[in-house]
Write an enzyme that holds these catalytic residues in place. Structure first.
Site, PDB file in Angstrom:
ATOM      1  N   GLY A  33       1.342  -4.508  -6.610  1.00 52.49           N
ATOM      2  CA  GLY A  33      -0.086  -4.228  -6.740  1.00 52.49           C
ATOM      3  C   GLY A  33      -0.757  -5.469  -6.178  1.00 52.49           C
ATOM      4  N   TYR A 103       1.321   7.109  -2.029  1.00 55.43           N
ATOM      5  CA  TYR A 103       0.874   6.826  -3.405  1.00 55.43           C
ATOM      6  C   TYR A 103       1.034   8.030  -4.329  1.00 55.43           C
ATOM      7  CZ  TYR A 103      -1.904   2.914  -1.433  1.00 55.43           C
ATOM      8  OH  TYR A 103      -2.339   1.780  -0.811  1.00 55.43           O
ATOM      9  N   TYR A 104       1.403   7.777  -5.564  1.00 55.07           N
ATOM     10  CA  TYR A 104       1.337   8.778  -6.637  1.00 55.07           C
ATOM     11  C   TYR A 104       0.557   8.109  -7.765  1.00 55.07           C
ATOM     12  CZ  TYR A 104       4.671  11.447  -3.972  1.00 55.07           C
ATOM     13  OH  TYR A 104       5.272  12.175  -2.981  1.00 55.07           O
ATOM     14  N   ARG A 105      -0.770   8.021  -7.558  1.00 55.21           N
ATOM     15  CA  ARG A 105      -1.575   7.213  -8.484  1.00 55.21           C
ATOM     16  C   ARG A 105      -2.894   7.891  -8.855  1.00 55.21           C
ATOM     17  NH1 ARG A 105      -2.978   2.136  -4.487  1.00 55.21           N
ATOM     18  NH2 ARG A 105      -3.541   1.165  -6.458  1.00 55.21           N
ATOM     19  N   ASN A 165      -9.087  -5.567   1.398  1.00 53.18           N
ATOM     20  CA  ASN A 165      -7.938  -4.654   1.261  1.00 53.18           C
ATOM     21  C   ASN A 165      -8.326  -3.188   1.444  1.00 53.18           C
ATOM     22  OD1 ASN A 165      -5.532  -6.025   1.065  1.00 53.18           O
ATOM     23  ND2 ASN A 165      -5.647  -6.305  -1.144  1.00 53.18           N
ATOM     24  N   ARG A 167      -8.166   0.551   2.025  1.00 57.46           N
ATOM     25  CA  ARG A 167      -7.121   1.574   1.861  1.00 57.46           C
ATOM     26  C   ARG A 167      -7.760   2.947   2.057  1.00 57.46           C
ATOM     27  NH1 ARG A 167      -4.701  -2.508   1.983  1.00 57.46           N
ATOM     28  NH2 ARG A 167      -3.098  -3.302   0.573  1.00 57.46           N
ATOM     29  N   GLY A 226      -3.033 -11.961  11.450  1.00 54.79           N
ATOM     30  CA  GLY A 226      -1.616 -11.587  11.492  1.00 54.79           C
ATOM     31  C   GLY A 226      -0.750 -12.779  11.851  1.00 54.79           C
ATOM     32  N   GLY A 254       2.435  -6.949   1.516  1.00 60.62           N
ATOM     33  CA  GLY A 254       2.257  -8.044   0.559  1.00 60.62           C
ATOM     34  C   GLY A 254       1.897  -9.363   1.219  1.00 60.62           C
ATOM     35  N   ASP A 257      -1.546 -10.631   0.337  1.00 61.55           N
ATOM     36  CA  ASP A 257      -1.676 -11.115  -1.047  1.00 61.55           C
ATOM     37  C   ASP A 257      -1.058 -12.510  -1.190  1.00 61.55           C
ATOM     38  OD1 ASP A 257      -2.648  -8.550  -1.407  1.00 61.55           O
ATOM     39  OD2 ASP A 257      -0.653  -7.786  -1.872  1.00 61.55           O
TER      40      ASP A 257
END
Ligand code: CKP
Ligand code: MG
Length: 312
Positions: A33, A103-105, A165, A167, A226, A254, A257
């Site tokens: 996360g 995703y499954y959220r 971020n 999405r 990048g 990640g 982050d």
């Protein structure tokens, strides 16, 4: 304590096989996360952190809670609910070695957070609030919660650090642009990727993106480029920094982050803006050398080793 964050952390299932996931049999599990990725990175660099979240009162929720606690993050403000399950996602690798996230959220425990998850006395213990554009994308109530938390944090004199971020699997372009720009206008330090800057301002140049963000009120902007490093700008310093050495990328997810963790730790430790951004680039690069979103987050020692390698 130094840095507070809020967001959703999930269990990730990553097939061992490369190719379409319908044929996958064996999966490894990881915890990920964006916000806890950064907090874990900060803990590894000696910064004390806390996390506001909501998990399902279920096995995956317990797994995440003990993992995050085990990394040293304060979890007093993490709530377990019976009303919804813990979210999860799958990370598929295709033949070209590209990573796709599923995703499954939707309707997850974290997506049910409301302003009642924010306790002012808890927030008052911190100096910085780190937010990303993922949390307001989870649901309307999460969006309200983020704006409420930012206003509480500002009242208590916390500095606001924001990673957009973006999405687009979680919300549409118009909603994303409006909300992310609103959060930028409330932030002190903003850490966009170059493509997020292009999306928000319709500008391809890192300098123009930074100027737009500063015009909205932020004092420091770092645009991530990048493997080319990053561009930084505040009212005293402007320049570029890069990771000290090219690394072999195993899993790119990640990296942003890790970058945030490297930068925030350097900033809190009083490094110059250039050195803090260089530390960010090194931390982001090291994350990509290991499978999983947090397993490659470096200690200060590992960052030093990466730096020294190039000089020898
Ligand atoms: O921008 P990054 O690749 O650093 O972010 C990765 C994280 O929170 C990942 O761990 C995943 O859980 C997420 O972003 C997300 O919700 O997409
Ligand atoms: Mg990112």
């Amino acid at each position: 304590m130094d840095v507070l964050s809020i967001g959703e952390t999930m269990v990730v299932f990553a097939p061992k096989e490369v190719g379409p996931m319908r044929y996958a049999h064996d999966f490894t599990t990881h915890i990920a996360g964006a916000e806890t990725n950064t907090l874990i990175g900060l803990e590894k660099l000696g910064i004390k952190t806390g996390w506001i979240s909501q998990l399902g009162n279920d096995e995956l929720g317990y797994k995440i809670l003990s993992f995050v606690r085990g990394e040293g993050i304060n979890v007093d403000a993490v709530h377990l609910t019976d009303d919804a399950p813990t979210g999860l996602f799958l990370k598929e690798k295709n033949r070209q070695d590209q990573t796709r996230v599923h995703y499954y959220r939707k309707g997850s425990a974290a997506s049910l957070m409301t302003t009642s998850n924010i306790d002012e006395e808890y927030v008052a213990q911190f100096k910085y609030l780190y937010v990303t554009g993922i949390t307001p994308a989870l649901s309307e109530n999460c969006k309200d919660t983020i704006f409420h938390l930012i206003s509480v944090a500002k009242k208590l004199n916390l500095k606001i650090i924001f990673d957009p971020n973006l999405r687009l699997k979680l919300w549409n372009e118009a909603q994303a642009r409006e909300t992310l720009l609103n959060i930028i206008s409330l932030s002190d330090i903003v850490l966009p990727g170059i493509s997020e800057g292009a999306f928000l301002f319709n500008e391809r140049s890192e300098k123009k993106i930074a100027q737009n963000i500063i015009a909205l009120g932020a004092s420091t902007v770092i645009v991530k480029l990048g493997s080319e490093g990053a561009y930084y700008e505040n009212d005293e310093h402007v320049g570029y920094a890069k990771a000290s050495k090219n690394v072999e990328v195993v899993d790119p997810v990640g990296a942003g982050d890790g970058f945030a963790a490297g930068f925030i730790a350097g900033y809190i430790d009083g490094l110059s803006l250039h050195d803090a951004v260089e530390q960010a680039c090194n931390a982001g690069a090291l994350v990509t050398t290991v499978k999983g979103d947090v397993e490659g987050l470096p200690s200060k020692e590992e960052i030093k080793q990466l730096k020294n390698n190039i000089n020898t």
